[in-house]
Design a protein around this motif. Structure first.
Motif, short mmCIF file in Angstrom:
data_model
loop_
_atom_site.label_atom_id
_atom_site.label_comp_id
_atom_site.label_asym_id
_atom_site.label_seq_id
_atom_site.Cartn_x
_atom_site.Cartn_y
_atom_site.Cartn_z
N ALA A 113 1.74 6.65 8.04
CA ALA A 113 2.14 8.00 7.62
C ALA A 113 1.89 9.01 8.74
O ALA A 113 2.67 9.96 8.92
N LEU A 128 1.86 13.47 8.36
CA LEU A 128 0.54 14.08 8.23
C LEU A 128 0.11 14.84 9.48
O LEU A 128 -0.88 15.56 9.43
N VAL A 171 -4.54 6.64 -1.32
CA VAL A 171 -3.87 5.42 -0.85
C VAL A 171 -4.12 4.35 -1.90
O VAL A 171 -5.28 4.01 -2.18
N ALA A 219 -1.42 1.76 6.07
CA ALA A 219 -0.44 2.66 5.45
C ALA A 219 -0.72 4.11 5.82
O ALA A 219 0.20 4.90 6.07
N LEU A 220 -2.00 4.47 5.87
CA LEU A 220 -2.37 5.83 6.27
C LEU A 220 -1.98 6.09 7.72
O LEU A 220 -1.43 7.15 8.05
N ASN A 261 0.80 9.49 -8.86
CA ASN A 261 -0.61 9.11 -8.80
C ASN A 261 -1.21 9.22 -10.20
O ASN A 261 -1.37 10.33 -10.71
N VAL A 310 0.90 5.60 0.16
CA VAL A 310 0.23 6.88 0.41
C VAL A 310 0.92 7.96 -0.40
O VAL A 310 2.13 8.14 -0.31
N TYR A 357 -9.32 7.87 -0.67
CA TYR A 357 -9.04 9.27 -1.00
C TYR A 357 -9.29 10.07 0.27
O TYR A 357 -10.37 10.01 0.86
N VAL A 358 -8.27 10.80 0.72
CA VAL A 358 -8.35 11.59 1.94
C VAL A 358 -8.43 13.05 1.55
O VAL A 358 -7.48 13.59 0.97
N ALA A 371 -4.64 -0.52 3.31
CA ALA A 371 -4.70 0.91 2.97
C ALA A 371 -4.75 1.76 4.23
O ALA A 371 -4.04 2.77 4.35
N LEU A 382 -4.94 13.39 -0.28
CA LEU A 382 -4.09 12.20 -0.37
C LEU A 382 -4.85 11.07 -1.05
O LEU A 382 -6.08 11.03 -1.02
N ALA A 436 0.85 -1.19 0.00
CA ALA A 436 0.00 0.00 0.00
C ALA A 436 0.89 1.23 0.00
O ALA A 436 1.94 1.26 0.65
#
Length: 325
Positions: free
Chosen positions: A281, A287, A244, A277-278, A214, A206, A253-254, A274, A242, A204
């Protein structure tokens, strides 16, 4: 159009050196009268027009964080302005210096642009050029890419299915694609690829939504979502947002600020990597703290995503699920 303040900034940096904001302010005010707010605005005008640059990303981060590249003077409760700081506003931190004059020859500019696109993307297609908002679009760089192909500097081919025939790639990018190609022939039904058992080493990633790495919103369209109209939220290559990716597929999608998430898969075997991984980060400090309030247009507490977030270390709060660094 350059104002007297713009010209004074360029003259102050005319010696070719790099100067901090306060030194620059002293030099500018020797010729014209300019407060911090006016000078910050002039500096960023010159940045966007390609005249100035900086030795750090801090001012850009400060500008994006405030939502505007100008300094807003803070005042006390009595309405008296705060005295200028010794180093200047955070949106102009670091040292500033002038960029070289723009190349006058259009051919050389197109040549440099084509090289930059190849280095940035590896494989250049029409969608990637459109995402860069290149003046003239793909037709402006196509002749240069074709000349590169004729001289052996890049290759042209149908490297990625479904992305058009006009694909230009560096030899190294083509070799990497071949190395990643499955050893066995793909099944007739491509959906069968996702029916095989998932590997334990699922990867995954980010990324910033606007990152060239991307592909969604540039080389590839954003995947559709069933509740897109109902939720009112749409993905985009926006500053602060962001994505992922799990094995290259868009999963999360963040939105900027992290309060709202959009999902494209409800399979726990996909969602959990996913979310992990977020969370990683966030823990690594990339973040800051993250508080998720909504997912796919509904409260995060009512979303299937809540279980994955809590498993990754998010804690319930009155506002939503939160994770700190």
């Amino acid at each position: 159009t350059l104002t007297p303040v713009h010209q004074a900034v360029l003259d102050a940096l005319g010696d070719g050196g790099a100067h901090f904001f306060r030194t620059l302010s002293d030099r500018v005010n020797a010729d014209v009268t300019a407060g911090d707010a006016d000078l910050v605005t002039a500096v960023w005008d010159l940045v966007w027009s390609g005249h100035l640059t900086n030795d750090t990303m801090a001012p850009l981060r400060a500008a994006l964080g405030s939502g505007r590249p100008t300094h807003r003077s803070r005042t006390t409760r009595r309405g008296r302005p705060v005295l200028p700081s010794r180093t200047g506003p955070p949106t102009v931190a670091g040292r500033w210096w002038p960029l070289p004059a723009r190349e006058a020859t259009a051919t050389l500019r197109s040549h440099a642009l084509a090289e930059a696109l190849l280095e940035r993307y590896g494989i250049v297609i029409r969608g990637a050029v459109a995402a860069e908002r290149t003046p003239g679009g793909f037709s402006a760089v196509y002749p240069v890419l074709r000349a590169f192909e004729e001289t052996g500097r890049c290759r042209r081919g149908y490297f990625v299915e479904g992305l058009g025939a006009a694909q230009f790639a560096l030899p190294g990018a083509v070799d990497r694609l071949r190395a990643l190609r499955p050893s066995s022939a793909p099944p007739d039904d491509i959906s069968a690829l996702w029916e095989t058992p998932r590997r334990p080493d699922v990867r995954a990633l980010v990324l910033a939504a606007a990152d060239p790495a991307n592909p969604y919103g540039a080389a590839l369209p954003w995947p559709g979502r069933d509740d897109e109209v109902a939720s009112g939220h749409k993905p985009g290559r926006k500053a602060g947002a962001l994505v992922v990716l799990v094995e290259g597929r868009l999963v999360l999608y963040v939105e900027r600020g992290g309060r709202t998430l959009l999902t494209w898969d409800d399979d726990p075997d996909v969602l959990q990597p996913a979310v992990d991984a977020l969370a990683l980060a966030v823990r690594e400090g990339a973040l800051g703290k993250l508080t998720v309030e909504r997912a796919d247009g509904e409260s995060i507490n009512d979303s299937p995503l809540a279980a994955a977030l809590e498993s990754a270390g998010f804690h319930p709060t009155p506002r939503g699920l939160r994770l700190r660094t």
